[in-house]
Design a protein around this motif. Structure first.
Motif, PDB file in Angstrom:
ATOM      1  N   GLY A 219      10.588  30.972  55.530  1.00  0.00           N
ATOM      2  CA  GLY A 219       9.963  29.725  55.943  1.00  0.00           C
ATOM      3  C   GLY A 219       9.591  28.807  54.792  1.00  0.00           C
ATOM      4  N   THR A 220      10.344  28.872  53.693  1.00  0.00           N
ATOM      5  CA  THR A 220      10.050  28.040  52.528  1.00  0.00           C
ATOM      6  C   THR A 220      11.331  27.629  51.817  1.00  0.00           C
ATOM      7  N   LEU A 221      11.372  26.394  51.349  1.00  0.00           N
ATOM      8  CA  LEU A 221      12.479  25.944  50.504  1.00  0.00           C
ATOM      9  C   LEU A 221      12.169  26.328  49.064  1.00  0.00           C
ATOM     10  N   LEU A 222      13.152  26.873  48.365  1.00  0.00           N
ATOM     11  CA  LEU A 222      12.966  27.297  46.978  1.00  0.00           C
ATOM     12  C   LEU A 222      13.492  26.212  46.050  1.00  0.00           C
ATOM     13  N   TRP A 223      12.712  25.872  45.039  1.00  0.00           N
ATOM     14  CA  TRP A 223      13.049  24.807  44.091  1.00  0.00           C
ATOM     15  C   TRP A 223      12.968  25.341  42.679  1.00  0.00           C
ATOM     16  N   VAL A 224      13.836  24.834  41.822  1.00  0.00           N
ATOM     17  CA  VAL A 224      13.762  25.105  40.391  1.00  0.00           C
ATOM     18  C   VAL A 224      13.203  23.853  39.742  1.00  0.00           C
ATOM     19  N   ARG A 225      12.216  24.024  38.871  1.00  0.00           N
ATOM     20  CA  ARG A 225      11.669  22.861  38.173  1.00  0.00           C
ATOM     21  C   ARG A 225      12.748  22.208  37.324  1.00  0.00           C
ATOM     22  N   VAL A 226      12.755  20.882  37.306  1.00  0.00           N
ATOM     23  CA  VAL A 226      13.796  20.127  36.618  1.00  0.00           C
ATOM     24  C   VAL A 226      13.815  20.421  35.123  1.00  0.00           C
ATOM     25  N   ASP A 227      12.651  20.530  34.511  1.00  0.00           N
ATOM     26  CA  ASP A 227      12.622  20.778  33.068  1.00  0.00           C
ATOM     27  C   ASP A 227      13.161  22.158  32.722  1.00  0.00           C
ATOM     28  N   TRP A 228      13.045  23.126  33.603  1.00  0.00           N
ATOM     29  CA  TRP A 228      13.628  24.443  33.347  1.00  0.00           C
ATOM     30  C   TRP A 228      15.125  24.429  33.611  1.00  0.00           C
ATOM     31  N   LEU A 229      15.552  23.617  34.540  1.00  0.00           N
ATOM     32  CA  LEU A 229      16.967  23.559  34.899  1.00  0.00           C
ATOM     33  C   LEU A 229      17.792  22.860  33.834  1.00  0.00           C
ATOM     34  N   ASP A 230      17.215  21.901  33.137  1.00  0.00           N
ATOM     35  CA  ASP A 230      17.953  21.134  32.131  1.00  0.00           C
ATOM     36  C   ASP A 230      18.265  21.937  30.877  1.00  0.00           C
ATOM     37  N   ARG A 231      17.498  22.970  30.618  1.00  0.00           N
ATOM     38  CA  ARG A 231      17.724  23.757  29.408  1.00  0.00           C
ATOM     39  C   ARG A 231      18.869  24.742  29.597  1.00  0.00           C
ATOM     40  N   ARG A 232      19.668  24.919  28.567  1.00  0.00           N
ATOM     41  CA  ARG A 232      20.718  25.943  28.483  1.00  0.00           C
ATOM     42  C   ARG A 232      21.707  25.939  29.639  1.00  0.00           C
ATOM     43  N   GLY A 233      22.238  24.796  29.980  1.00  0.00           N
ATOM     44  CA  GLY A 233      23.344  24.748  30.921  1.00  0.00           C
ATOM     45  C   GLY A 233      22.990  24.576  32.381  1.00  0.00           C
ATOM     46  N   GLY A 234      21.745  24.656  32.748  1.00  0.00           N
ATOM     47  CA  GLY A 234      21.371  24.363  34.117  1.00  0.00           C
ATOM     48  C   GLY A 234      21.644  25.453  35.130  1.00  0.00           C
ATOM     49  N   SER A 235      21.549  26.709  34.755  1.00  0.00           N
ATOM     50  CA  SER A 235      21.732  27.788  35.701  1.00  0.00           C
ATOM     51  C   SER A 235      20.447  27.999  36.495  1.00  0.00           C
ATOM     52  N   PRO A 236      20.513  28.083  37.818  1.00  0.00           N
ATOM     53  CA  PRO A 236      19.295  28.224  38.615  1.00  0.00           C
ATOM     54  C   PRO A 236      18.632  29.591  38.498  1.00  0.00           C
TER      55      PRO A 236
END
Length: 184
Positions: A136-153
């Motif tokens: 019952g929840t959407l999972l999100w990756v913070r943008v600043d963590w996603l931008d580092r090292r290729g953007g792997s979730p």
């Protein structure tokens, strides 16, 4: 998180289908029949491997998801997809060129391998979507963590996930576009 996983699925699928379609026209060193049969095997194996790889890391991150805070930066689905595709466009074009070039040796096999990777990403996003619906929840990756090292979730730079309600944002569980009913 499923939006990032799903971002590469469509380009890989279409580049793979296009490379395989062109590859069938070239007789190649091994012949069309062997190339297509090898490609079919590569498609199935690649789809299974891409679907199953790092599943434990995704599950561990999902279990430890914290409620999204006031200062967490979360992107819309369209922005995430556009950013991922722009950041990986040269890798996608290189993969297409390699798949197309391999058609002169083994017709259609490289393209089917690429399409299998796209299918595997789509299946992984669907698995994440089922998990999001169940919790019952959407999972999100913070943008600043996603931008580092290729953007792997699920890369090393991602320390955890953020969760919101299912109605938040413009993405549905699994990373698909949220459908708005006009008659509601």
């Amino acid at each position: 998180m499923a939006v990032v996983v799903r971002s590469g699925a469509a380009p890989l699928w279409w580049f793979g289908v296009f490379a395989a379609g062109i590859g069938v026209l070239v007789p190649g060193l091994t012949g069309r029949r062997i190339g297509v049969l090898a490609g079919a095997a590569l498609f199935l194996i690649t789809a299974a491997v891409v679907t199953l790889v790092r599943r434990g890391r995704y599950a561990a991150l999902a279990r430890g998801a914290a409620r999204a805070g006031k200062y967490d930066v979360l992107q819309d689905r369209a922005v995430t997809v556009r950013t991922w595709r722009r950041g990986h466009r040269w890798w996608l074009l290189l993969a297409f060129a390699v798949a197309f070039g391999s058609s002169f040796a083994v017709p259609a096999a490289g393209g089917m391998l690429l399409a299998g990777a796209g299918t595997g990403l789509r299946l992984k996003a669907a698995w994440l979507g089922r998990r999001e619906r169940a919790e019952g929840t959407l999972l999100w990756v913070r943008v600043d963590w996603l931008d580092r090292r290729g953007g792997s979730p699920a890369g090393r730079a991602v320390n955890g996930l953020r969760g919101t309600g299912l109605a938040a944002g413009d993405a549905a569980p699994g990373g698909t576009r949220r459908r708005t009913d006009a008659l509601v």
